[in-house]
Design an enzyme around this catalytic site. Sequence first.
Site, mmCIF file in Angstrom:
data_model
loop_
_atom_site.group_PDB
_atom_site.id
_atom_site.type_symbol
_atom_site.label_atom_id
_atom_site.label_comp_id
_atom_site.label_asym_id
_atom_site.label_seq_id
_atom_site.Cartn_x
_atom_site.Cartn_y
_atom_site.Cartn_z
ATOM 1 N N HIS A 119 7.364 -3.592 -4.737
ATOM 2 C CA HIS A 119 7.302 -3.858 -3.861
ATOM 3 C C HIS A 119 5.748 -5.595 -4.190
ATOM 4 O O HIS A 119 6.003 -5.223 -5.913
ATOM 5 C CB HIS A 119 4.948 -3.410 -3.749
ATOM 6 C CG HIS A 119 3.823 -3.454 -2.835
ATOM 7 N ND1 HIS A 119 3.167 -4.754 -2.886
ATOM 8 C CD2 HIS A 119 3.604 -3.044 -1.307
ATOM 9 C CE1 HIS A 119 2.697 -4.865 -2.097
ATOM 10 N NE2 HIS A 119 2.695 -3.556 -0.911
ATOM 11 N N GLU A 155 8.307 -7.072 3.479
ATOM 12 C CA GLU A 155 7.209 -7.136 3.613
ATOM 13 C C GLU A 155 7.016 -8.335 3.348
ATOM 14 O O GLU A 155 6.767 -9.067 2.433
ATOM 15 C CB GLU A 155 6.463 -6.390 2.634
ATOM 16 C CG GLU A 155 6.552 -4.521 2.599
ATOM 17 C CD GLU A 155 5.495 -3.798 2.533
ATOM 18 O OE1 GLU A 155 5.280 -3.165 3.133
ATOM 19 O OE2 GLU A 155 5.498 -4.341 1.717
HETATM 20 P P1 PGA Z 1 -1.078 -4.551 4.640
HETATM 21 O O1 PGA Z 1 -0.580 -3.964 3.431
HETATM 22 O O2 PGA Z 1 -1.210 -3.600 5.398
HETATM 23 O O3 PGA Z 1 -3.123 -4.081 3.963
HETATM 24 O O4 PGA Z 1 -1.748 -6.266 4.732
HETATM 25 C C1 PGA Z 1 0.576 -3.374 3.473
HETATM 26 C C2 PGA Z 1 1.938 -3.344 1.729
HETATM 27 O O5 PGA Z 1 1.289 -4.158 1.180
HETATM 28 O O6 PGA Z 1 2.254 -2.576 2.178
#
Ligand code: PGA
Length: 248
Positions: free
Chosen positions: A96, A166
Amino acid sequence: MVHWIGTSWKMNGTQDFGENYAKKLREAKVGQVEGIQPFIIPPFTLTTTVAKALGRFSGVALGVQNAHWEDSGAWTGEISMLQAKDAGAQVVELGHSERREYFGETDETVNLKVKAALRNNLRPLVCFGEPLEVFEAGESIPFITAQVDAALDGVEDTSSILLAYEPIWAIGEKGREPNPEDLETAFAELSARYADRVEGILYGGSVNHDNNQWLLRIPGIDGLFIGRSAWTPEGYLENIRLAKEVIG
Ligand code: PGA
């Protein structure tokens, strides 16, 4: 085809919260919704609590947010894939952007962890995404495909792996919601390169109840990885209900 729709709670929640959230999911029988594989990724301290509260046949996959590549040893403050599995996890989130930015995660350590996860029968959920300046320069595709290629490097059987695109510019309170045009090219490319090699390709970053359905209609998006809009059981279940309308 199964759509993986899940959430990481990041560094939120204590025992009561975890127990209550899991109980609500069990009562809603979210694991029995056809076409959807739900998953939740609480903090480590809640893994066993949530596993117990979900029960053995909930159909909800349980994950952890990180784990080390060695099975044991002198690695203060870490937990291993073996320990995560032992605590009840089936999935391990890796790479992440918050871990890459604040905790020194690199493409190399993500790759080591993917291999360790598979060795321990955990399903890796590999996150990747580009920063705003790369996006604005129109260089997202080479950036993100390099991250994925590095994560999968030397892995013989990638078929159980989940990928989660992401974009960093779309994540969290400081992120901005994407438009369909922001994602269509990236998902066409990701799908062409990886769809037949992995379990699924998810989108994450400011997913909410308003954009959930159009996101799932973008070709190549196989599921959603949700933060804030799934941090209550009601918010998560609403995401599942909306997704089900699209998936049919
Ligand atoms: P968010 O987080 O939906 O709060 O933007 C997404 C993530 O970090 O996977």
